[in-house]
Each structure stands twice: as C-alpha cells, then as structure tokens.
Design an enzyme around this catalytic site. Structure first.
Site, PDB file in Angstrom:
ATOM      1  N   HIS A  56       0.852  -1.189   0.000  1.00  0.00           N
ATOM      2  CA  HIS A  56       0.000   0.000   0.000  1.00  0.00           C
ATOM      3  C   HIS A  56       0.890   1.241   0.000  1.00  0.00           C
ATOM      4  CE1 HIS A  56      -3.846  -1.973   1.855  1.00  0.00           C
ATOM      5  NE2 HIS A  56      -3.356  -2.667   0.838  1.00  0.00           N
ATOM      6  N   GLU A  58       0.917   3.818   1.839  1.00  0.00           N
ATOM      7  CA  GLU A  58       1.388   4.194   3.176  1.00  0.00           C
ATOM      8  C   GLU A  58       2.583   3.347   3.608  1.00  0.00           C
ATOM      9  OE1 GLU A  58      -3.234   4.378   3.527  1.00  0.00           O
ATOM     10  OE2 GLU A  58      -1.749   3.334   2.301  1.00  0.00           O
ATOM     11  N   CYS A  86      -6.117   1.846   5.965  1.00  0.00           N
ATOM     12  CA  CYS A  86      -6.740   0.604   6.428  1.00  0.00           C
ATOM     13  C   CYS A  86      -6.114   0.209   7.771  1.00  0.00           C
ATOM     14  CB  CYS A  86      -6.526  -0.497   5.388  1.00  0.00           C
ATOM     15  SG  CYS A  86      -4.803  -1.062   5.268  1.00  0.00           S
ATOM     16  N   CYS A  89      -2.242  -0.473   7.599  1.00  0.00           N
ATOM     17  CA  CYS A  89      -1.445   0.750   7.499  1.00  0.00           C
ATOM     18  C   CYS A  89      -1.527   1.571   8.784  1.00  0.00           C
ATOM     19  CB  CYS A  89      -1.899   1.572   6.290  1.00  0.00           C
ATOM     20  SG  CYS A  89      -1.563   0.741   4.713  1.00  0.00           S
TER      21      CYS A  89
END
Length: 157
Positions: A56, A58, A86, A89
């Site tokens: 992701h 992040e 999410c 993260c």
C-alpha cells in the site's frame, strides 16, 4: 523563520502519486511523508506490480521515510494520503510513531482512522497520531470513483 506549507500542498503531491497508481492499473492511492516542511518519501499503491498485499502507498512511504531518517521512529513526520488508511497501514503508522496523519477521503468500508475503527488514536496503544481528514476530499474521492467506474465498465455520469 521557517514558513510551513499548507496541508493542501502536500495532498496535491499525494494526488500526483495516486495518478501514477491509476495509470499503472493500481487502486489510485498516493502518499507522501513530510518532515520539517519537506517531502522525504513518496509512493503509490503497487500491490499488483509487486504481487504483495502489503504494498500500500502508506507502507511503501514508511519504508522510504525510515531510510531517509535513518531510524524506524518517525516522530516528527507527517503522512499525507489520499484515502483513509486501512487497519494494516494504521497499525504501522502507530508503530512508527508518525506525528500526524492527513487524509483526503474516508473509507467507509475499511477505514481505520475513524470511519470503521480508529486505531490511530486507540488509548490502549503506545502512541496516538493526530488526524486531519477531508483535505482535498473531492479530488481524492473522484480519482477512486473514476478508477472503479472504469474497472466495472461503467461510463461517467
């Protein structure tokens, strides 16, 4: 005296990263990490490219920022991300002790910065992040909506 740039400046940079993800066929989420008013890390989702569910935006910016700082603790850093983080993260953001998390649009299905759960400010954890939401919200939501509309084969209304 150091003049700090507004949150919108950094979110525009995160949106540039989201556009890169969009162009690559990835879910268009982009992120940047700033320290002392300067961007030290930037990334976009690369889950499909890397065949890695943890890739992701992040997570990738955290790794890059840790290398830039020379430490896993990012206590004086701020993360700008186009979509609410999410749970995975958000957990990493707490562990790295990010100071602030600034996001564009909420994720009402899986957001872990207040929409579904708020891991970033959970009292039982060792760190709590300051949260700012809704920065350039319409632009951040639009790129995601367009991506998924096209993926489903729908035309723009």
């Amino acid at each position: 005296m150091l003049e700090l740039l507004p949150d919108e400046y950094f979110m525009h940079e995160a949106l540039r990263q989201a556009q890169k993800a969009y162009t690559a066929g990835e879910v268009p989420v982009g992120a940047v990490i700033a320290r002392g008013g300067k961007i030290i890390a930037r990334a976009h989702n690369q889950v499909e490219l890397l065949k890695d569910a943890t890739a992701h935006a992040e997570m990738l910016t955290l790794t890059e920022a840790e290398a830039a700082v020379g430490d896993w603790r990012l206590i004086d850093c701020d993360l700008y991300v186009t979509k609410e983080p999410c749970a995975m993260c958000a957990g990493a953001l707490v562990h790295t002790r990010i100071r602030r998390v600034i996001f564009g649009c909420p994720d009402i299905a899986a957001g872990a910065a207040g929409s579904v759960i708020n891991l970033l400010q959970m009292q039982s954890l060792n760190h709590r992040c300051e949260i700012t939401s809704g920065v350039l919200q319409q632009q951040c939501a639009s790129i995601l909506q367009d991506f998924f509309r096209k993926r489903r084969g729908q035309s723009t209304p």
